[in-house]
Enzyme design. Sequence first.
Site, short mmCIF file in Angstrom:
data_model
loop_
_atom_site.label_atom_id
_atom_site.label_comp_id
_atom_site.label_asym_id
_atom_site.label_seq_id
_atom_site.Cartn_x
_atom_site.Cartn_y
_atom_site.Cartn_z
N ASP A 136 -1.30 -2.09 13.88
CA ASP A 136 -1.59 -1.31 12.68
C ASP A 136 -1.68 0.12 13.18
OD1 ASP A 136 -4.31 -1.32 10.18
OD2 ASP A 136 -2.57 -0.01 10.48
N GLU A 179 2.30 -3.01 10.60
CA GLU A 179 1.84 -3.11 9.22
C GLU A 179 2.76 -2.32 8.30
OE1 GLU A 179 -1.57 -1.49 6.19
OE2 GLU A 179 -1.98 -1.41 8.33
N GLU A 180 3.38 -1.27 8.85
CA GLU A 180 4.19 -0.37 8.02
C GLU A 180 5.63 -0.84 7.85
OE1 GLU A 180 0.76 1.53 7.46
OE2 GLU A 180 2.64 1.77 6.38
N GLU A 236 -4.86 -7.10 12.80
CA GLU A 236 -6.25 -6.71 12.52
C GLU A 236 -7.19 -7.87 12.92
OE1 GLU A 236 -5.71 -3.56 8.78
OE2 GLU A 236 -5.45 -5.72 8.40
N ASP A 282 0.85 -1.20 0.00
CA ASP A 282 0.00 0.00 0.00
C ASP A 282 0.88 1.25 0.00
OD1 ASP A 282 -1.82 -1.68 2.61
OD2 ASP A 282 -2.17 -1.77 0.46
N ASP A 339 0.67 7.76 8.12
CA ASP A 339 1.02 6.35 8.40
C ASP A 339 2.43 6.28 8.99
OD1 ASP A 339 -0.48 4.99 5.35
OD2 ASP A 339 -1.17 4.83 7.43
N LEU A 348 -2.12 3.08 11.87
CA LEU A 348 -3.22 3.93 11.39
C LEU A 348 -4.06 3.15 10.41
CD1 LEU A 348 -3.96 6.72 12.33
CD2 LEU A 348 -2.91 7.67 10.27
N ASP A 349 -5.13 2.57 10.94
CA ASP A 349 -6.02 1.74 10.15
C ASP A 349 -7.04 2.62 9.43
OD1 ASP A 349 -9.02 0.24 10.66
OD2 ASP A 349 -7.49 -0.79 9.49
#
Length: 341
Positions: free
Chosen positions: A113, A92-93, A275, A63, A69, A115-116
């Site tokens: 995560d 996630e990042e 998540e 992404d 983020d 910033l979802d």
Amino acid sequence: MSSKFDSNAATLSRFVMSQTNDHDLVILLNALAISCKLITSAVQRAGVAKLYGLAGEVNSTGDDQKKLDVLSNDMMINALIHSGVCSVLVSEENEEPIIVPPAYSGKFCVAFDPLDGSSNIDCNVSVGTIFSVYERKPGSHGSVDDLLRSGAHCICAGYVVYSSAVELVFTFRGGDVHGFCLDSTIGEFVHTREKMMFPADGGKRIYSCNEGNAVHWDDPIQEAVEHFKTAEQPYTARYVGSMVADIHRTILYGGIYLYPADAKAKKGKLRLLYEGIPMAMIIEQAGGIASTGMFEGKIQRVLDLTPNEIHAKCPIIMGGKRDVQVVYDQYAKHGVNVPSL
Ligand code: FBP
């Protein structure tokens, strides 16, 4: 004494201290709370501070990273490393796990995560933070293997939703789900929701999914969503596109949130460790159902899945028993073995 000031406000740290003798866990929840307060300030000031837009990098699952983020990720990593109680972090990042330097290392492993709801960041729609906490295996000094375990090993899970109000919701394994609202006048998360549970009668008939993917769904999912629209008591559709916001509403009002596997994405879109598992723990301990729907040939419980890598994906069907039953009934019609609810 006017109601404006509660001289006995149950702050998050006070609540956590009342729930556990594990001082390291108190320190950890405080570090998570501090990072979410920092993210709150960044998200709320994003326009003024020119923090909208892309950072020009891509994350672990390809992404495009937003500036927020990257900033939120840095804030969480710094707060967790300097808490002195973590040894492994998965974000996630970040493509790779973060092994905390020995000088700061502690017993917890945290996946998050930061910033979802990335697609909503720049248009000021609710976004969130999601986290799951594991404890290192006995004898381990902290490695990714401490995190590549099923939800049964998750000891604490939570999310923060950044919206008109900022709320932190969390639970300890086997415990109740509690909500805390950020009181910006004192900069503290204050206990505002005790023992959050799905509405006993099932609550509002709401279904939440990205119907833009409908053509790729299997027949039972297509039929279930059709049922929601044509039922004697029809459902209404709500989809924010930020899992945290859609799940928060689903617990409070009732209904069902779906991000199923489909012909395009055989494992769904959402990531199991930061998540799927944390939201499944909260949903189940609030009296709901956290299922994968059809996944790898059978209907599974999200908390029973074991991630084979840190960014492993899993399909998500989460909601109240009444509404998940609708989905299961469609699978049963197609001869699939479904768990009894
Ligand atoms: P991010 O963590 O990258 O934002 O992805 C997850 C997510 O944004 C969820 O919050 C949301 O439910 C879903 O993806 C939306 O996906 P889609 O845009 O495909 O409907």
